[in-house]
Design an enzyme around this catalytic site. Structure first.
Site, PDB file in Angstrom:
ATOM      1  CE1 TYR A 145      10.404  -9.490  37.393  1.00  0.00           C
ATOM      2  CE2 TYR A 145      12.600  -8.876  36.349  1.00  0.00           C
ATOM      3  CZ  TYR A 145      11.240  -8.668  37.135  1.00  0.00           C
ATOM      4  OH  TYR A 145      10.938  -7.359  37.536  1.00  0.00           O
ATOM      5  CE  LYS A 190      -3.669 -13.861  44.698  1.00  0.00           C
ATOM      6  NZ  LYS A 190      -4.934 -12.822  45.617  1.00  0.00           N
ATOM      7  CG  ASP A 222      -4.096 -10.389  47.799  1.00  0.00           C
ATOM      8  OD1 ASP A 222      -3.354 -11.016  48.452  1.00  0.00           O
ATOM      9  OD2 ASP A 222      -5.104 -10.663  47.528  1.00  0.00           O
ATOM     10  CG  ASP A 246      10.184  -5.284  40.212  1.00  0.00           C
ATOM     11  OD1 ASP A 246      11.132  -4.421  40.386  1.00  0.00           O
ATOM     12  OD2 ASP A 246       9.454  -5.002  39.307  1.00  0.00           O
ATOM     13  CG  ASP A 250       9.739   0.252  42.549  1.00  0.00           C
ATOM     14  OD1 ASP A 250      11.145  -0.151  42.646  1.00  0.00           O
ATOM     15  OD2 ASP A 250       9.630   1.049  41.531  1.00  0.00           O
TER      16      ASP A 250
HETATM   17  C1  IPM Z   1      14.811  -3.513  39.613  1.00  0.00           C
HETATM   18  C2  IPM Z   1      14.460  -3.116  38.166  1.00  0.00           C
HETATM   19  C3  IPM Z   1      14.650  -4.196  37.190  1.00  0.00           C
HETATM   20  C4  IPM Z   1      13.745  -5.582  37.324  1.00  0.00           C
HETATM   21  C5  IPM Z   1      14.463  -4.057  35.725  1.00  0.00           C
HETATM   22  C6  IPM Z   1      15.447  -2.490  35.407  1.00  0.00           C
HETATM   23  C7  IPM Z   1      14.672  -5.147  34.731  1.00  0.00           C
HETATM   24  O1  IPM Z   1      13.015  -2.575  38.116  1.00  0.00           O
HETATM   25  O2  IPM Z   1      16.077  -4.074  39.674  1.00  0.00           O
HETATM   26  O3  IPM Z   1      14.083  -3.539  40.485  1.00  0.00           O
HETATM   27  O4  IPM Z   1      12.676  -5.443  37.365  1.00  0.00           O
HETATM   28  O5  IPM Z   1      14.524  -6.310  38.226  1.00  0.00           O
HETATM   29 MN    MN Z   2      12.284  -2.720  40.199  1.00  0.00          MN
END
Ligand code: IPM
Ligand code: MN
Length: 369
Positions: A145, A190, A222, A246, A250
């Site tokens: 990042y 990884k 993975d 990240d 999700d």
């Molecule tokens: C998160 C979001 C952020 C990230 C974005 C909005 C930059 O997806 O907080 O998970 O990738 O960290």
């Molecule tokens: Mn995110």
């Protein structure tokens, strides 16, 4: 509670940010009134909203406010008008990334839990998600990042770079968290391919001696992506890099049934930031249909850090009661949803009861778990 005063910064951000934040503030004000606390706030601009107003996704005034605050609440960041424009000179996300970096918020903590009463809504089978309770420690200010990025003609690069120091400081927090939980730490990486992952392994391996009571295992990303779906109950604390964390967080949200239920806390050198894991959900903006629970649960994480454990627990309980009673927005109860604002009202209603119940809160207000 006499003399309790904290000042926080509220960053509503974009999309559904202002709506979910409104509900969290409702809850906060109710707690203030019921318990005589003084948690005051001022608002700041961030993201696309800040670009529109000032040209800058993180105006200096916002950063100054955040640096001086006891905590920061953030709604959501992102606007579709930037998503399909690879040449945009500034992006809303830059605001959030700069804020994390400037405040040194190197650890992002994302708990994944089952909420009673909505297990059947998970896309996963009930027996698979039975007993799931883990937390992701995501490194937040390094890796791919934040390091060297460039485009030269037809070639572009993002550099994944980590130092031992960066790995150690978040690993320490993850080890300590494991100590207070089921004493199991899984480093997700990884290492069969990436140099940085091998450095993570070596660093964590060297720290094991200081935490003999914590069982450490290693898993490739993975495989971890698969295990989170087929055997999520095996995890206790997951430690991982920025990018992997990240994606994994999700993904893990499907376990609890909705991304709209997941809170997060970011910590580091100074004030902490609390934000839902979900994004700005622009299609829902202004419609009063977004789920405010992740924002409200993020607020609960803030009270925990303020050592107001009983308040934090009461808020979590209140959200659970709503879910059990079938009160939630359309991402959860598609057939009979309530509005975002009604979900916030319902949490306040449930909470009122819990805060006034036989004086339990004031008596244990300052107690740590
Ligand atoms: C998160 C979001 C952020 C990230 C974005 C909005 C930059 O997806 O907080 O998970 O990738 O960290
Ligand atoms: Mn995110």
């Amino acid at each position: 509670m006499e003399g309790f005063h904290k000042h926080i910064v509220v960053l509503e951000g974009d999309g559904i940010g202002p709506e979910v934040m409104r509900e969290a503030i409702k809850v906060m004000e109710m707690v203030n009134e019921s318990l005589g606390l003084q948690v005051t706030y001022s608002k700041g601009l961030i993201g696309a909203t800040a670009i529109d107003a000032t040209g800058d996704p993180l105006p200096q005034s916002t950063l100054d406010q955040c640096e001086a605050a006891d905590a920061i609440l953030l709604g959501a960041i992102g606007d579709p008008k930037y998503d399909n424009n690879p040449d945009a000179p500034v992006r809303p996300e830059d605001g959030l990334l700069n804020l994390r970096k400037s405040l040194g918020l190197y650890a992002n903590i994302r708990p994944i839990k089952i909420f009673e009463g909505v297990q059947h809504l998970s896309v996963l089978k009930e027996h698979v998600i039975q007993g799931v309770d883990f937390v992701i420690y995501r490194e937040l200010t390094g890796g791919i990042y934040f390091n060297d990025k460039w485009t030269k003609g037809d070639v572009a690069a993002d550099t994944c770079l980590y130092s031992v120091e960066e790995i150690k400081r978040i690993a320490k927090l993850a080890f300590e968290a494991a100590r207070g939980r089921h004493r199991k730490l899984t480093l997700v990486d990884k290492a069969n391919v990436l140099e940085t992952s091998r450095l993570w392994r070596k660093t964590v391996d060297a720290m094991k001696a200081d935490y003999p009571d914590v069982l450490v295992d290693y898993m490739f990303i993975d495989n971890a992506a698969m295990q989170v779906i087929v055997n999520p109950a095996r995890f206790d604390v997951i430690l991982t890099s920025n990018m992997f964390g990240d994606i994994l967080s999700d993904e893990a949200s499907v376990i609890s049934g909705s991304l709209g239920l997941l809170p997060s806390a970011s910590m580091g050198h100074s004030s902490r930031l609390y934000e839902p894991v979900h994004g700005s959900y622009p299609q829902a903006a202004g419609k009063d249909i977004a789920n405010p629970f992740a924002m409200i649960l993020s607020l609960a994480m803030m009270y925990r850090a303020f050592q107001l454990t009983a308040v934090s627990d009461a808020i979590v309980d209140a959200v659970n009661s709503c879910l059990k009673k079938g009160v939630a927005t359309e991402d959860i109860f598609r057939d009979a949803p309530c509005k975002c604002s009604e979900a916030g009202d319902a949490v306040c209603f449930e909470l009122q009861d819990k805060l006034t119940q036989s004086g339990t809160i004031p008596a244990s207000l300052g107690s740590e778990k």
